[in-house]
Motif scaffolding. Structure first.
Motif, PDB file in Angstrom:
ATOM      1  N   SER A 122     -28.658 -79.163   9.983  1.00 29.35           N
ATOM      2  CA  SER A 122     -27.422 -78.534   9.528  1.00 29.35           C
ATOM      3  C   SER A 122     -26.271 -79.485   9.835  1.00 29.35           C
ATOM      4  CB  SER A 122     -27.200 -77.193  10.233  1.00 29.35           C
ATOM      5  OG  SER A 122     -25.966 -76.616   9.837  1.00 29.35           O
ATOM      6  N   THR A 123     -25.546 -79.893   8.809  1.00 32.77           N
ATOM      7  CA  THR A 123     -24.510 -80.912   8.980  1.00 32.77           C
ATOM      8  C   THR A 123     -23.119 -80.281   9.025  1.00 32.77           C
ATOM      9  OG1 THR A 123     -25.856 -82.546   7.804  1.00 32.77           O
ATOM     10  CG2 THR A 123     -23.505 -83.028   8.042  1.00 32.77           C
ATOM     11  N   ALA A 124     -22.432 -80.488  10.137  1.00 38.74           N
ATOM     12  CA  ALA A 124     -21.049 -80.041  10.290  1.00 38.74           C
ATOM     13  C   ALA A 124     -20.128 -81.131   9.751  1.00 38.74           C
ATOM     14  CB  ALA A 124     -20.743 -79.769  11.752  1.00 38.74           C
ATOM     15  N   THR A 125     -19.243 -80.767   8.853  1.00 44.82           N
ATOM     16  CA  THR A 125     -18.397 -81.743   8.166  1.00 44.82           C
ATOM     17  C   THR A 125     -16.954 -81.642   8.641  1.00 44.82           C
ATOM     18  OG1 THR A 125     -19.820 -81.646   6.209  1.00 44.82           O
ATOM     19  CG2 THR A 125     -17.604 -82.538   5.911  1.00 44.82           C
ATOM     20  N   PHE A 126     -16.370 -82.792   8.925  1.00 41.29           N
ATOM     21  CA  PHE A 126     -14.940 -82.878   9.205  1.00 41.29           C
ATOM     22  C   PHE A 126     -14.443 -84.209   8.691  1.00 41.29           C
ATOM     23  CE2 PHE A 126     -17.319 -84.085  12.976  1.00 41.29           C
ATOM     24  CZ  PHE A 126     -16.808 -85.338  13.286  1.00 41.29           C
ATOM     25  N   GLY A 127     -13.143 -84.316   8.492  1.00 43.83           N
ATOM     26  CA  GLY A 127     -12.577 -85.490   7.850  1.00 43.83           C
ATOM     27  C   GLY A 127     -12.157 -86.573   8.827  1.00 43.83           C
ATOM     28  N   LEU A 128     -12.054 -87.781   8.324  1.00 42.88           N
ATOM     29  CA  LEU A 128     -11.619 -88.916   9.131  1.00 42.88           C
ATOM     30  C   LEU A 128     -10.202 -88.712   9.651  1.00 42.88           C
ATOM     31  CD1 LEU A 128     -12.317 -91.779  10.125  1.00 42.88           C
ATOM     32  CD2 LEU A 128     -11.553 -92.651   7.915  1.00 42.88           C
ATOM     33  N   GLY A 129      -9.395 -87.998   8.897  1.00 43.96           N
ATOM     34  CA  GLY A 129      -8.013 -87.767   9.300  1.00 43.96           C
ATOM     35  C   GLY A 129      -7.776 -86.442   9.992  1.00 43.96           C
ATOM     36  N   ASP A 130      -8.848 -85.771  10.402  1.00 43.35           N
ATOM     37  CA  ASP A 130      -8.705 -84.455  11.026  1.00 43.35           C
ATOM     38  C   ASP A 130      -8.278 -84.557  12.489  1.00 43.35           C
ATOM     39  OD1 ASP A 130      -9.244 -83.100   8.731  1.00 43.35           O
ATOM     40  OD2 ASP A 130     -11.278 -82.501   9.272  1.00 43.35           O
ATOM     41  N   ASP A 131      -8.128 -83.374  13.095  1.00 40.54           N
ATOM     42  CA  ASP A 131      -7.728 -83.227  14.482  1.00 40.54           C
ATOM     43  C   ASP A 131      -8.974 -82.943  15.327  1.00 40.54           C
ATOM     44  OD1 ASP A 131      -6.812 -81.103  16.738  1.00 40.54           O
ATOM     45  OD2 ASP A 131      -5.166 -82.488  16.275  1.00 40.54           O
ATOM     46  N   PRO A 132      -8.955 -83.268  16.650  1.00 38.41           N
ATOM     47  CA  PRO A 132     -10.116 -82.919  17.495  1.00 38.41           C
ATOM     48  C   PRO A 132     -10.508 -81.454  17.417  1.00 38.41           C
ATOM     49  CG  PRO A 132      -8.657 -84.405  18.684  1.00 38.41           C
ATOM     50  CD  PRO A 132      -7.955 -84.055  17.401  1.00 38.41           C
ATOM     51  N   ARG A 133      -9.546 -80.554  17.238  1.00 38.15           N
ATOM     52  CA  ARG A 133      -9.885 -79.134  17.126  1.00 38.15           C
ATOM     53  C   ARG A 133     -10.738 -78.858  15.893  1.00 38.15           C
ATOM     54  NH1 ARG A 133      -3.766 -77.198  17.684  1.00 38.15           N
ATOM     55  NH2 ARG A 133      -3.668 -79.041  16.324  1.00 38.15           N
ATOM     56  N   ASP A 134     -10.523 -79.649  14.835  1.00 37.00           N
ATOM     57  CA  ASP A 134     -11.331 -79.480  13.634  1.00 37.00           C
ATOM     58  C   ASP A 134     -12.776 -79.905  13.883  1.00 37.00           C
ATOM     59  OD1 ASP A 134      -9.102 -78.684  12.011  1.00 37.00           O
ATOM     60  OD2 ASP A 134      -8.483 -80.782  11.961  1.00 37.00           O
ATOM     61  N   VAL A 135     -12.967 -80.925  14.723  1.00 34.09           N
ATOM     62  CA  VAL A 135     -14.315 -81.370  15.081  1.00 34.09           C
ATOM     63  C   VAL A 135     -15.049 -80.259  15.815  1.00 34.09           C
ATOM     64  CG1 VAL A 135     -15.647 -83.064  16.393  1.00 34.09           C
ATOM     65  CG2 VAL A 135     -13.541 -83.768  15.224  1.00 34.09           C
ATOM     66  N   VAL A 136     -14.391 -79.690  16.810  1.00 39.11           N
ATOM     67  CA  VAL A 136     -15.006 -78.621  17.605  1.00 39.11           C
ATOM     68  C   VAL A 136     -15.322 -77.420  16.723  1.00 39.11           C
ATOM     69  CG1 VAL A 136     -14.670 -77.043  19.539  1.00 39.11           C
ATOM     70  CG2 VAL A 136     -13.832 -79.398  19.689  1.00 39.11           C
ATOM     71  N   ALA A 137     -14.386 -77.045  15.877  1.00 41.64           N
ATOM     72  CA  ALA A 137     -14.587 -75.882  15.011  1.00 41.64           C
ATOM     73  C   ALA A 137     -15.734 -76.108  14.038  1.00 41.64           C
ATOM     74  CB  ALA A 137     -13.301 -75.570  14.252  1.00 41.64           C
ATOM     75  N   ALA A 138     -15.844 -77.317  13.494  1.00 45.23           N
ATOM     76  CA  ALA A 138     -16.909 -77.605  12.524  1.00 45.23           C
ATOM     77  C   ALA A 138     -18.275 -77.525  13.174  1.00 45.23           C
ATOM     78  CB  ALA A 138     -16.686 -78.984  11.912  1.00 45.23           C
ATOM     79  N   LEU A 139     -18.427 -78.118  14.353  1.00 43.36           N
ATOM     80  CA  LEU A 139     -19.723 -78.111  15.021  1.00 43.36           C
ATOM     81  C   LEU A 139     -20.077 -76.715  15.532  1.00 43.36           C
ATOM     82  CD1 LEU A 139     -19.298 -81.549  16.704  1.00 43.36           C
ATOM     83  CD2 LEU A 139     -21.264 -80.934  15.319  1.00 43.36           C
ATOM     84  N   ALA A 140     -19.115 -76.024  16.104  1.00 43.86           N
ATOM     85  CA  ALA A 140     -19.386 -74.669  16.574  1.00 43.86           C
ATOM     86  C   ALA A 140     -19.691 -73.736  15.403  1.00 43.86           C
ATOM     87  CB  ALA A 140     -18.196 -74.147  17.374  1.00 43.86           C
ATOM     88  N   GLY A 141     -19.010 -73.942  14.296  1.00 43.49           N
ATOM     89  CA  GLY A 141     -19.223 -73.095  13.133  1.00 43.49           C
ATOM     90  C   GLY A 141     -20.562 -73.292  12.464  1.00 43.49           C
ATOM     91  N   ALA A 142     -21.209 -74.434  12.723  1.00 46.91           N
ATOM     92  CA  ALA A 142     -22.519 -74.706  12.122  1.00 46.91           C
ATOM     93  C   ALA A 142     -23.668 -74.107  12.916  1.00 46.91           C
ATOM     94  CB  ALA A 142     -22.717 -76.215  11.986  1.00 46.91           C
ATOM     95  N   VAL A 143     -23.398 -73.611  14.122  1.00 48.15           N
ATOM     96  CA  VAL A 143     -24.448 -73.052  14.976  1.00 48.15           C
ATOM     97  C   VAL A 143     -24.851 -71.673  14.481  1.00 48.15           C
ATOM     98  CG1 VAL A 143     -24.940 -72.199  17.312  1.00 48.15           C
ATOM     99  CG2 VAL A 143     -23.759 -74.380  16.995  1.00 48.15           C
ATOM    100  N   THR A 144     -26.166 -71.449  14.411  1.00 51.34           N
ATOM    101  CA  THR A 144     -26.705 -70.145  14.034  1.00 51.34           C
ATOM    102  C   THR A 144     -27.700 -69.696  15.105  1.00 51.34           C
ATOM    103  OG1 THR A 144     -28.656 -70.947  12.838  1.00 51.34           O
ATOM    104  CG2 THR A 144     -26.554 -70.898  11.630  1.00 51.34           C
ATOM    105  N   ASP A 145     -28.340 -68.554  14.871  1.00 54.38           N
ATOM    106  CA  ASP A 145     -29.321 -68.075  15.845  1.00 54.38           C
ATOM    107  C   ASP A 145     -30.600 -68.892  15.828  1.00 54.38           C
ATOM    108  OD1 ASP A 145     -30.296 -67.215  13.421  1.00 54.38           O
ATOM    109  OD2 ASP A 145     -30.343 -65.087  13.937  1.00 54.38           O
ATOM    110  N   ARG A 146     -30.737 -69.812  14.875  1.00 53.50           N
ATOM    111  CA  ARG A 146     -31.904 -70.709  14.828  1.00 53.50           C
ATOM    112  C   ARG A 146     -31.612 -72.063  15.475  1.00 53.50           C
ATOM    113  NH1 ARG A 146     -33.512 -72.121   9.270  1.00 53.50           N
ATOM    114  NH2 ARG A 146     -35.228 -73.138  10.362  1.00 53.50           N
ATOM    115  N   THR A 147     -30.373 -72.306  15.860  1.00 52.43           N
ATOM    116  CA  THR A 147     -29.992 -73.626  16.364  1.00 52.43           C
ATOM    117  C   THR A 147     -30.578 -73.847  17.756  1.00 52.43           C
ATOM    118  OG1 THR A 147     -27.921 -73.525  15.121  1.00 52.43           O
ATOM    119  CG2 THR A 147     -28.095 -75.180  16.863  1.00 52.43           C
ATOM    120  N   ARG A 148     -31.370 -74.915  17.897  1.00 52.47           N
ATOM    121  CA  ARG A 148     -31.982 -75.260  19.167  1.00 52.47           C
ATOM    122  C   ARG A 148     -31.267 -76.399  19.870  1.00 52.47           C
ATOM    123  NH1 ARG A 148     -37.288 -74.971  19.939  1.00 52.47           N
ATOM    124  NH2 ARG A 148     -36.733 -75.710  22.032  1.00 52.47           N
TER     125      ARG A 148
END
Length: 380
Positions: A122-148
């Motif tokens: 599962s690939t979390a996407t964020f932009g080169l010009g984004d903010d660190p908060r966008d990185v955290v939100a993208a990765l956290a948002g990609a987590v599901t109940d199947r994420t190991r």
């Protein structure tokens, strides 16, 4: 190029080397130390494998752990980050029912290793010009109940960003986090691995710490160490972590044995003051190239690596992998070792700065790019 420093390496003087981050460069003294370690084994192989290698490898592990600031019993030697990723996936028994989160800036072999085990990427996407908060939100948002597992780069390879790994780990907890720190040892000051709150952290020593290639260190949080196993079952089987990784049959251990020599070379070349010098040089060099190309900085609020930086190429240049490869070949033919990168449909040029570089390297690259791009090279 600084000839006095370049002469300490075995780099081709006909080329301008601006891609140290890819494979590093081994100083002559370190290559000689590795040759001596290999020769010592050949003089008496039975004695070496039975009596000498365990002590030598223990010393190398201790030196590597100290260099990245972790306890000796917390870090094993592996051959590279890709091996470290494979070790973690196998030890966690990641399989077809599982999902692993990576980022769109991640090194592709990590995703390939996940797919090879039949798990879902599962690939979390964020932009080169984004903010660190966008990185955290993208990765956290990609987590599901199947994420190991979540795999996050400490310094991204294609885009040279320093990601907020501690914040990511806190946001995705209790899902374990593996940090791909391929570009970190010897390049990112102020490192405190154990304070990041992650579960696994693996960094190459051969990129910025001047060890021979096939040398990396894998740190494992205490609560995982009893389940971490090497990929090869051999003579170290049954030993506690990290000694269990030491003797994996009759492989060539000389790169590991020369780790202390590579780290000594890093200190001899100036240590952290040299890294600061390289970082300042890179910022000036990147500005030369940006000015020559007439492109703005592609970065936003995410910090960039000290000794790696990407410069935006003009629209229409290196926007596909094929066009990036064409421009790479033309730059190499012109005497420059520097990689164009096709990332998210835009063309970038990734620059590095090592002790052997000087401002003239970047000024000449800027002029060469103007000539090549006027001729239409790399445009698609």
């Amino acid at each position: 190029m600084r000839r006095d420093i370049a002469d300490l390496f075995e780099l081709d003087p006909a080329l301008t080397h601006l891609n140290h981050g890819a494979f590093g460069a081994v100083p002559r003294s370190v290559r000689e130390a590795q040759d001596q370690a290999r020769a010592a084994v050949e003089r008496a192989p039975m004695r070496a494998f039975r009596d000498e290698l365990p002590a030598g490898l223990g010393d190398a592990r201790e030196a590597a752990a100290a260099f990245v600031g972790v306890p000796t019993d917390a870090a094993a030697l592996v051959r590279n980050v890709s091996e470290g990723v494979a070790v973690v996936l196998a030890s966690l028994d990641i399989g077809p029912a599982d999902e692993v989160v990576v980022s769109s800036h991640g090194y592709p072999t990590a995703a390939s290793a996940v797919q090879a085990r039949g798990a879902t990427v599962s690939t979390a996407t964020f932009g080169l010009g984004d903010d660190p908060r966008d990185v955290v939100a993208a990765l956290a948002g990609a987590v599901t109940d199947r994420t190991r597992l979540v795999i996050v780069d400490h310094i991204t390879s294609p885009t040279a960003l320093v990601l907020p790994v501690a914040e990511v780990a806190a946001a995705v907890a209790p899902v374990p986090v593996l940090v791909d720190a391929a570009h970190v040892p010897g390049a990112l000051p102020g490192l405190d691995v154990e304070a990041l709150g992650v579960d696994f952290w693996v960094g190459n020593l051969h990129k910025w710490a001047y060890t021979p290639r096939s040398a990396a260190t894998l740190w494992v949080a205490a609560h995982h160490r009893d389940r971490i196993r090497p990929l090869v079952t051999s003579w170290s089987h049954g030993l506690p972590f990290p000694a269990s990784f030491d003797l994996q049959g009759t492989v060539d251990h000389s790169a590991w044995l020369a780790v202390p020599d590579g780290l000594a070379a890093w200190h001899a070349l100036g240590g952290w003051p040299q890294v600061e010098r390289n970082a300042a040089l890179l910022r000036r060099g990147a500005e030369y190239v940006r000015t020559a190309l007439g492109t703005p900085s592609p970065h936003g609020g995410i910090p960039t690596a000290p000794c790696l930086e990407v410069v935006a190429l003009p629209p229409g240049v290196a926007e596909t992998p094929e066009a990036a490869e064409e421009l790479w070949q033309r730059l190499y033919a012109a005497g420059f070792v520097v990689p164009p990168v096709s990332f998210a449909g835009r063309g970038l040029l990734r620059l590095a700065a090592a002790p052997y570089n000087d401002e003239d390297d970047y000024e000449r690259l800027a002029a060469a790019l103007q000539t090549l791009l006027r001729a239409g090279s790399g445009a698609r």
